[in-house]
Design a protein around this motif. Structure first.
Motif, short mmCIF file in Angstrom:
data_model
loop_
_atom_site.label_atom_id
_atom_site.label_comp_id
_atom_site.label_asym_id
_atom_site.label_seq_id
_atom_site.Cartn_x
_atom_site.Cartn_y
_atom_site.Cartn_z
N THR A 134 0.83 -1.20 0.00
CA THR A 134 0.00 0.00 0.00
C THR A 134 0.87 1.26 0.00
OG1 THR A 134 -1.69 -1.20 1.23
CG2 THR A 134 -1.88 1.19 1.20
N ASN A 135 1.91 1.23 0.80
CA ASN A 135 2.83 2.36 0.89
C ASN A 135 3.45 2.66 -0.47
OD1 ASN A 135 4.01 4.19 2.92
ND2 ASN A 135 5.94 3.28 2.27
N SER A 136 3.84 1.61 -1.20
CA SER A 136 4.46 1.84 -2.51
C SER A 136 3.46 2.46 -3.50
CB SER A 136 5.07 0.55 -3.08
OG SER A 136 4.07 -0.35 -3.46
N TYR A 137 2.19 2.02 -3.46
CA TYR A 137 1.17 2.63 -4.32
C TYR A 137 1.02 4.11 -4.00
CZ TYR A 137 -0.51 -2.09 -5.61
OH TYR A 137 -0.62 -3.36 -6.08
N LEU A 138 0.96 4.43 -2.72
CA LEU A 138 0.78 5.82 -2.31
C LEU A 138 1.99 6.68 -2.66
CD1 LEU A 138 -0.99 5.20 1.10
CD2 LEU A 138 -1.98 6.41 -0.85
N GLU A 139 3.19 6.15 -2.45
CA GLU A 139 4.39 6.91 -2.78
C GLU A 139 4.47 7.21 -4.28
OE1 GLU A 139 7.63 4.71 -1.04
OE2 GLU A 139 7.34 5.67 0.92
N ASN A 140 4.08 6.23 -5.11
CA ASN A 140 4.05 6.47 -6.56
C ASN A 140 3.03 7.54 -6.91
OD1 ASN A 140 6.07 4.65 -7.26
ND2 ASN A 140 4.66 2.95 -7.52
N ALA A 141 1.88 7.50 -6.25
CA ALA A 141 0.83 8.51 -6.52
C ALA A 141 1.29 9.90 -6.10
CB ALA A 141 -0.46 8.13 -5.79
N ILE A 142 2.04 9.99 -5.00
CA ILE A 142 2.56 11.28 -4.54
C ILE A 142 3.55 11.84 -5.56
CG2 ILE A 142 4.07 12.34 -2.79
CD1 ILE A 142 2.56 10.57 -0.71
N LYS A 143 4.37 10.95 -6.14
CA LYS A 143 5.31 11.39 -7.19
C LYS A 143 4.56 11.98 -8.38
CE LYS A 143 8.89 8.02 -6.11
NZ LYS A 143 9.49 6.73 -6.49
N ASN A 144 3.31 11.52 -8.56
CA ASN A 144 2.49 12.00 -9.68
C ASN A 144 1.51 13.08 -9.26
OD1 ASN A 144 3.60 10.31 -11.73
ND2 ASN A 144 2.49 8.58 -10.84
N GLY A 145 1.72 13.68 -8.06
CA GLY A 145 0.92 14.84 -7.67
C GLY A 145 -0.11 14.64 -6.59
N LEU A 146 -0.30 13.44 -6.08
CA LEU A 146 -1.27 13.22 -5.00
C LEU A 146 -0.84 13.98 -3.74
CD1 LEU A 146 -3.72 11.61 -3.72
CD2 LEU A 146 -1.99 9.95 -2.98
N VAL A 147 -1.78 14.61 -3.09
CA VAL A 147 -1.54 15.22 -1.79
C VAL A 147 -2.48 14.54 -0.81
CG1 VAL A 147 -1.64 17.33 -0.42
CG2 VAL A 147 -0.89 17.43 -2.82
N ILE A 148 -1.92 13.93 0.22
CA ILE A 148 -2.73 13.25 1.24
C ILE A 148 -3.19 14.30 2.24
CG2 ILE A 148 -2.75 11.49 3.05
CD1 ILE A 148 -0.55 10.01 1.49
N SER A 149 -4.46 14.25 2.60
CA SER A 149 -5.02 15.27 3.49
C SER A 149 -4.42 15.20 4.89
CB SER A 149 -6.55 15.11 3.59
OG SER A 149 -6.88 13.91 4.23
N ASN A 150 -4.50 16.33 5.58
CA ASN A 150 -4.03 16.47 6.97
C ASN A 150 -2.56 16.13 7.17
OD1 ASN A 150 -6.67 17.16 7.79
ND2 ASN A 150 -7.21 15.01 7.96
N GLY A 151 -1.75 16.23 6.11
CA GLY A 151 -0.31 16.01 6.26
C GLY A 151 0.07 14.59 6.64
N ARG A 152 -0.83 13.65 6.43
CA ARG A 152 -0.53 12.25 6.77
C ARG A 152 0.53 11.70 5.83
NH1 ARG A 152 -4.62 8.99 9.16
NH2 ARG A 152 -2.72 8.01 9.82
N THR A 153 1.32 10.77 6.33
CA THR A 153 2.35 10.14 5.51
C THR A 153 1.76 8.90 4.84
OG1 THR A 153 3.14 8.65 7.24
CG2 THR A 153 4.13 10.87 7.16
N PRO A 154 2.38 8.46 3.74
CA PRO A 154 1.92 7.21 3.11
C PRO A 154 1.92 6.04 4.10
CG PRO A 154 3.39 8.34 1.64
CD PRO A 154 3.43 9.09 2.95
#
Length: 197
Positions: A134-154
């Motif tokens: 799950t972490n790897s999916y989220l990190e890839n999405a962040i590289k492509n512009g995803l911003v997770i709400s409330n400053g949460r980490t992947p």
């Protein structure tokens, strides 16, 4: 040469463990975990009890082989082509596949594995492939512009999703498998991810 022999023995032992696990699941589905004995497993698997105990300390430890089997399904899920899916659909697809493969192991397995006494479920102690994936999916999405709400980490989001998933496995088991786990997980994750992503 010694390294090659080790790998051969290791892969042979892994095949035997997998066979024992599959046999135990089949028996468990017929007679239940409480009636499952090492002797019965060995009889059906056509192995000696000595061989069983050289690979597993107990039938409880045998349940822990779930993680090895789950890694195989993770690899299959990860190989799926998620191209074109947004991060929400990637995560939902991953977790629904995980639900399907886990439910396929049977209610009695889930009831006995996903319980508070099983220390292997403690993600603060044991490495967890679900969180890592799950972490790897989220990190890839962040590289492509995803911003997770409330400053949460992947990692924090991944851990939350893992805890939610274990809760669903536990709830499904407690409810005797009376509902479609994958369908329930789909709705639950959509509601949760809507507030996170």
């Amino acid at each position: 040469m010694d390294h090659l022999q080790y790998e051969t023995k290791h892969s042979r032992d892994l095949k035997i463990k997998s066979h024992i696990f599959e046999v135990a699941l089949t028996i468990m589905k017929e007679i239940g975990y409480d009636n499952l004995t090492v002797r019965k497993i060995c009889e059906v698997a056509d192995i000696s009890t000595g061989k069983f105990y050289s690979l597993f300390k107990s039938k409880e430890e045998l349940l822990g082989f779930y993680y090895v089997k789950a890694l195989e399904s993770f690899d299959d899920i990860i190989k799926e082509n998620f191209t074109g899916m947004d991060i929400e659909e990637q995560l939902i697809t991953f977790y629904i596949n995980l639900c399907d493969s886990t439910a396929g192991l049977g209610l009695d397995f889930c009831r006995n594995f996903f319980n508070p006494k099983n220390e292997e479920l403690n993600t603060t102690i044991f490495h967890n492939k679900v969180i890592e994936t799950t972490n790897s999916y989220l990190e890839n999405a962040i590289k492509n512009g995803l911003v997770i709400s409330n400053g949460r980490t992947p990692f924090e989001v991944s851990n939350d999703l893992c805890v939610i998933t274990k809760g669903v496995f536990f709830d499904w088991s407690a409810n005797e498998g009376r509902y479609d786990m994958s369908r329930f997980m789909d709705g639950l994750l959509r509601r949760c991810l809507n507030g996170i992503l």
